[in-house]
Design a protein around this motif. Structure first.
Motif, PDB file in Angstrom:
ATOM      1  N   ARG A 186       0.841  -1.188   0.000  1.00 62.47           N
ATOM      2  CA  ARG A 186       0.000   0.000   0.000  1.00 62.47           C
ATOM      3  C   ARG A 186       0.880   1.243   0.000  1.00 62.47           C
ATOM      4  O   ARG A 186       2.002   1.234   0.536  1.00 62.47           O
TER       5      ARG A 186
ATOM      6  N   GLY B  35     -13.242  -5.685   4.292  1.00 61.44           N
ATOM      7  CA  GLY B  35     -13.629  -6.511   3.153  1.00 61.44           C
ATOM      8  C   GLY B  35     -12.513  -7.369   2.614  1.00 61.44           C
ATOM      9  O   GLY B  35     -12.655  -7.940   1.521  1.00 61.44           O
ATOM     10  N   GLU B  36     -11.384  -7.483   3.322  1.00 59.41           N
ATOM     11  CA  GLU B  36     -10.250  -8.267   2.846  1.00 59.41           C
ATOM     12  C   GLU B  36      -9.927  -9.376   3.839  1.00 59.41           C
ATOM     13  O   GLU B  36     -10.314  -9.328   5.012  1.00 59.41           O
ATOM     14  N   ASP B  37      -9.195 -10.368   3.361  1.00 59.11           N
ATOM     15  CA  ASP B  37      -8.688 -11.424   4.227  1.00 59.11           C
ATOM     16  C   ASP B  37      -7.268 -11.051   4.625  1.00 59.11           C
ATOM     17  O   ASP B  37      -6.370 -10.993   3.783  1.00 59.11           O
ATOM     18  N   PRO B  38      -7.009 -10.780   5.919  1.00 59.46           N
ATOM     19  CA  PRO B  38      -5.662 -10.358   6.308  1.00 59.46           C
ATOM     20  C   PRO B  38      -4.653 -11.494   6.382  1.00 59.46           C
ATOM     21  O   PRO B  38      -3.438 -11.232   6.377  1.00 59.46           O
TER      22      PRO B  38
ATOM     23  N   VAL C   8      -8.537  -5.688  12.113  1.00 58.78           N
ATOM     24  CA  VAL C   8      -8.930  -6.217  10.802  1.00 58.78           C
ATOM     25  C   VAL C   8     -10.026  -5.355  10.196  1.00 58.78           C
ATOM     26  O   VAL C   8      -9.998  -5.019   8.996  1.00 58.78           O
ATOM     27  N   THR C   9     -11.004  -4.982  10.990  1.00 58.26           N
ATOM     28  CA  THR C   9     -12.105  -4.152  10.483  1.00 58.26           C
ATOM     29  C   THR C   9     -11.601  -2.811   9.994  1.00 58.26           C
ATOM     30  O   THR C   9     -12.061  -2.288   8.969  1.00 58.26           O
TER      31      THR C   9
ATOM     32  N   PHE D 106      -8.239  -3.752   7.171  1.00 62.12           N
ATOM     33  CA  PHE D 106      -8.495  -4.646   6.051  1.00 62.12           C
ATOM     34  C   PHE D 106      -9.998  -4.798   5.828  1.00 62.12           C
ATOM     35  O   PHE D 106     -10.527  -5.922   5.845  1.00 62.12           O
TER      36      PHE D 106
ATOM     37  N   GLN E 172      -1.147 -11.635   4.493  1.00 59.97           N
ATOM     38  CA  GLN E 172      -0.608 -10.322   4.157  1.00 59.97           C
ATOM     39  C   GLN E 172       0.485  -9.943   5.151  1.00 59.97           C
ATOM     40  O   GLN E 172       0.586 -10.514   6.243  1.00 59.97           O
TER      41      GLN E 172
END
Length: 886
Positions: free
Chosen positions: A598, A657-660, A651-652, A655, A663
């Motif tokens: 990112r 909507g993503e799977d952390p 996570v919320t 990330f 990563q």
């Protein structure tokens, strides 16, 4: 038919004053009525007895009183006061029960108010023992974008303000520090602080021995120096004067003692997580390692003469804008706010203390109303004596003075007892408050508190003495002498006074019950919060090894690994591990993170998370739930692949909507793979929502984390405290030089986070219970008195056909009428108190329907029981017996 002339002549001579003609006329009317009913002989005999009674009273009271009043015209008011005091003392000795009950009731109210005022005085009203404490401010760090008050700044920011500010003539930095003191006696963990050299100079404090820090001691490469508190100097070193210049060992490093603080020195505790510091150090190395983005310091400053807080704030705003231009990555969106030092120290204690002061004041008002009712009943019982004295020539002013002196003596007795109650109340208050009340060491009975107690005593004497004084002063002499004065004592005006006092008691009690109910409900909601950790059968053991005595980081790692292995092998241990910062222990460690792939965030908008280092056994021992992926494993060593875990909040936020899982994020300058997601853990307190959390294997954390003290966590099969002795022996066996902190079950650690709401809930509930008791006693006394006064009326009603249930209903209705009115007013008062408590509530609204229903219902039920007892007694009245006596 007229009475015998010679007795009329004598009556006119022995009765004096403005009411003489009316008394003679009433006596003539009573003689005529008795003649018609009983005959002339009986009427004449009754008349003679009444006149002789007046004559004897004149002989014993009138002549001496005339002489006394004649002397009063020639004597000072002090002599009159002495006479009234002697008479009041004799009167109270004849009926000591009244004086004791009244004094005890008032002493309870005065003592409670004095104890709470001592807390208000010591915490809120007493200034710091510094030079010009009103010119001291604390500098708060503030994130403008997030609207977050950090309370801390970085050391470079402190240096910038110190160099550039012209409105401040002194700035000092402050940070918490918990060193291990060794040498001489057993190793001891101290509450301490790391400060800049100007700390004591900014406060304006002079040393009790030696000196304070100099600017040269802040320069890298200079000798390490410490200042001892007067308490530590006395406790550990026997107040030896040769301590100045001596060397002591902290965390394995030598420090020179340069000074001792005065005995009355009060540290401002700018980062008060661990309590009052006993030692202060200047550490050039520690300060030199501080980075601009690491905001872990607090700061205080002294305003220059003639500079206002607003002017200083304008200058700070300008400095922070300039820093944002110079260091955009670290200073964008950062601000600094100057706040009066006293406000920052006592800010969280102000509202609870004011609430408790209001509650104690309401209890005192209820006590005064209760004693006023008691005094009114007693005054009415002795009203005939007052009326006879008035008929014999005593002025109402003298009668009122006697009543006031009598009530004043009771108030003085109550005041003395109240101070004694306050003494024990202060001790209990300090014990209950613990570390949850700022500046609790200042809570004491001092001259200012004693003056408050005296003022409360005088106010109480005037308050409860007013009702009986008005009632007796309105008595009509002639009508009061008829048939024992029945018509006077049952007047509607006096009934209204009694009922009005009951209404006031019920209203104040209802308001207090509502306030206590709201706090009880709020505390229950706090205690029901699922903190994300297992608190049953879990033991926590803080361990502080002499880190600087180890040659390498590997030696420290080996120490902690050995501790965990030996802990897990203890009998009765189901799981054991190590964590650097225990959840809800008050400590924090916020670290910046960067997600791989990112773009760099704009200046001032970087991501951060509360970071914890722990072992695999700690996750099991604390019951931390892994919801995705895996947790920390024993194979996550320093040489292994670097991994990390996030909590659900992280996570919320990071990330969405993503799977952390899989990563990578950068922490401590190194990338780590996210291998698991854990359930949110409340790191600070149940009323503070979880923040983004980052969890690292203990052996993969940065060196400065791994070399910090740690907490051993054990999950046991039974009572966790039963293993405390075995754990101590095991730690001493592995590292005899280590200090062991307070061993606590995890339940106590979590309970400590709600100690402040529990403290104020306990006190307010106690006040509400006392108020309820006083109100119930008051209404019982009024109803009982009313039943006793109306025995003749109730007997007539029952003789005319009323049954016991009619009488029972009559007494209950009349007794509950002021209760219903008082509850209505109390609900309105409860609304006002709920607004005052609104900032202290958690999970409960200020208008909580359950509380506003339950409190009045409880009060109504208990008041109904208080009315029921005298009502039942009235329903068992024998009409024949009553009428025969009458």
């Amino acid at each position: 038919m007229s009475a015998p002339g010679r007795w009329v002549w004598l009556l006119e001579r022995v009765v004096t004053g403005a009411n003489r003609a009316e008394v003679v006329r009433d006596m003539e009317e009573m003689h005529a009525l008795r003649t018609e009913r009983d005959g002339r002989a009986h009427a004449d005999a009754w008349y003679r007895r009444q006149v002789m009674g007046f004559a004897w009273r004149a002989l014993w009271f009138r002549a001496p009183r005339r002489k006394a009043e004649g002397r009063a015209r020639r004597t000072s008011p002090f002599e009159l006061l002495r006479q009234d005091t002697r008479l009041a003392a004799r009167t109270l000795r004849r009926r000591p029960s009244y004086a004791l009950v009244a004094a005890a009731t008032l002493a309870l109210g005065i003592g409670a108010n004095t104890a709470v005022f001592s807390a208000v005085n010591g915490v809120l009203l007493t200034t710091f023992p510094y030079d010009e404490p009103d010119r001291l401010v604390r500098l708060f760090g503030y994130n403008v974008r997030e609207g977050m008050d950090f309370g801390t700044i970085s050391f470079p920011e402190f240096e910038d303000v110190r160099e550039r500010a012209r409105t401040l003539d002194g700035v000092a930095a402050y940070d918490e520090y918990r060193p291990l003191l060794t040498g001489g006696e057993a190793a001891e963990r101290l509450n301490a602080a790391s400060v800049s050299a100007a700390f004591f100079d900014v406060l304006g404090v002079r040393p009790a021995a030696g000196r304070f820090f100099t600017a040269e001691e802040e320069v890298p490469g200079s000798a390490r120096s410490v200042v001892l508190s007067h308490g530590l100097w006395t406790r550990r070193y026997g107040a030896a004067p040769d301590i100045i210049g001596a060397s002591i060992e902290l965390n394995g490093l030598a420090y020179t003692v340069v000074g001792v603080t005065p005995a009355d020195f009060e540290d401002p505790q700018l980062s008060a997580s661990w309590g009052e510091p006993e030692l202060w150090r200047v550490s050039p190395t520690y300060f030199g390692e501080a980075v601009r983005g690491g905001r872990s310091f607090t700061a205080i400053a002294h305003l220059r003469d003639g500079v206002t807080q607003a002017q200083a704030q304008d200058e700070l705003d300008g400095i922070m804008r300039a820093l944002a231009g110079e260091y955009p990555d670290q200073q964008t969106n950062q601000a600094m706010v100057a706040t009066p030092l006293l406000d920052t120290v006592v800010g969280d204690s102000r509202t609870p203390l004011l609430v408790l002061l209001v509650a104690a004041g309401l209890v005192l008002l209820i006590a005064c109303a209760n004693v006023a009712n008691l005094a009114l009943v007693r005054a009415l019982d002795g009203e005939r004596d007052f009326l006879v004295r008035a008929a014999l020539g005593a002025s109402r002013r003298r009668l009122a003075a006697q009543l006031l002196v009598e009530n004043g003596m009771i108030a003085l007795l109550a005041g003395a007892a109240g101070v004694a109650v306050a003494h024990f109340g202060v001790q209990a208050l300090r014990a209950l408050a613990g570390g949850q009340l700022a500046r609790s060491a200042n809570i004491a009975i001092d001259p200012g508190v004693l003056a408050f107690a005296i003022l409360a005593t005088v106010a109480c004497g005037a308050a409860f003495g007013l009702a009986p004084l008005l009632a007796v002063s309105r008595g009509d002499v002639a009508s009061g002498l008829r048939e024992g004065g029945r018509s006077a004592t049952t007047s509607s005006a006096r009934r209204r006074i009694q009922r009005g006092l009951v209404v006031a008691e019920i209203a104040l009690s209802c308001a207090l019950l509502i306030g206590a109910g709201l706090l009880i409900r709020s505390l229950a909601q706090l205690q029901r919060v699922d903190t994300g950790v297992h608190i049953e059968n879990t033991l926590t053991v803080p361990v502080f090894p002499p880190i600087f005595a180890y040659d390498t980081i590997a030696d420290v790692t080996q120490l902690y690994r050995g501790l965990e292995t030996r802990l897990a092998a203890l009998p009765g241990v189901r799981a054991a591990g190590i964590i650097d910062i225990l959840p809800m222990s008050g400590s924090f460690n916020g670290m910046g993170i960067q997600i791989e792939g990112r773009p760099e965030p704009p200046p001032g908008e970087g991501m951060g998370a509360e970071t914890r280092a722990l072992t695999a056994g700690a996750i099991d021992a604390l019951g931390i739930q892994v919801v995705r992926g895996r947790g920390v494993e024993p194979t996550d060593r320093e040489s292994s692949r670097l991994v990390a875990l996030l909590n659900e909040t992280a996570v919320t936020r990071f990330f969405p909507g993503e799977d952390p899982i899989g990563q990578r994020i950068r922490v401590f300058g190194m990338y780590r793979e996210i291998v698991g997601v854990i359930r949110d853990v409340y790191e600070f307190s149940p009323d503070r929502a979880p923040e983004p959390g980052l969890y690292l294997p203990h052996e993969q954390a940065a060196d400065w984390v791994r070399t910090n003290p740690a907490v051993l966590v054990l999950r046991t099969e039974g009572n966790p405290l039963a293993l405390s002795g075995a754990v101590r022996e095991m730690v001493r066996d592995i590292e005899p030089r280590a200090a062991i902190g307070e061993i606590q079950p995890m339940r106590e650690v979590v309970a400590a986070t709600v100690a402040a709401p529990r403290f104020r809930t306990q006190l307010l509930t106690t006040f509400a219970a006392v108020a309820l008791l006083l109100a119930i006693v008051g209404i019982y006394g009024v109803v009982s008195r009313g039943v006793a006064q109306r025995r003749h009326e109730l007997g007539i009603r029952m003789s005319l056909g009323a049954d016991r249930y009619d009488v029972l209903g009559l007494v209950l209705r009349e007794g509950m009428r002021p209760v219903v009115l008082g509850i209505g007013l109390g609900v309105a008062g409860g609304l006002a108190i709920s607004r005052l408590l609104e900032s202290l509530l958690f999970g409960v609204s200020a208008g909580d329907a359950l509380t506003f229903v339950a409190a009045p219902v409880l009060l109504a039920l208990t008041a109904g029981l208080a009315c029921l007892l005298p009502a039942q007694r009235a329903s068992r009245t024998d009409p024949a017996t009553v009428l025969r006596v009458e």
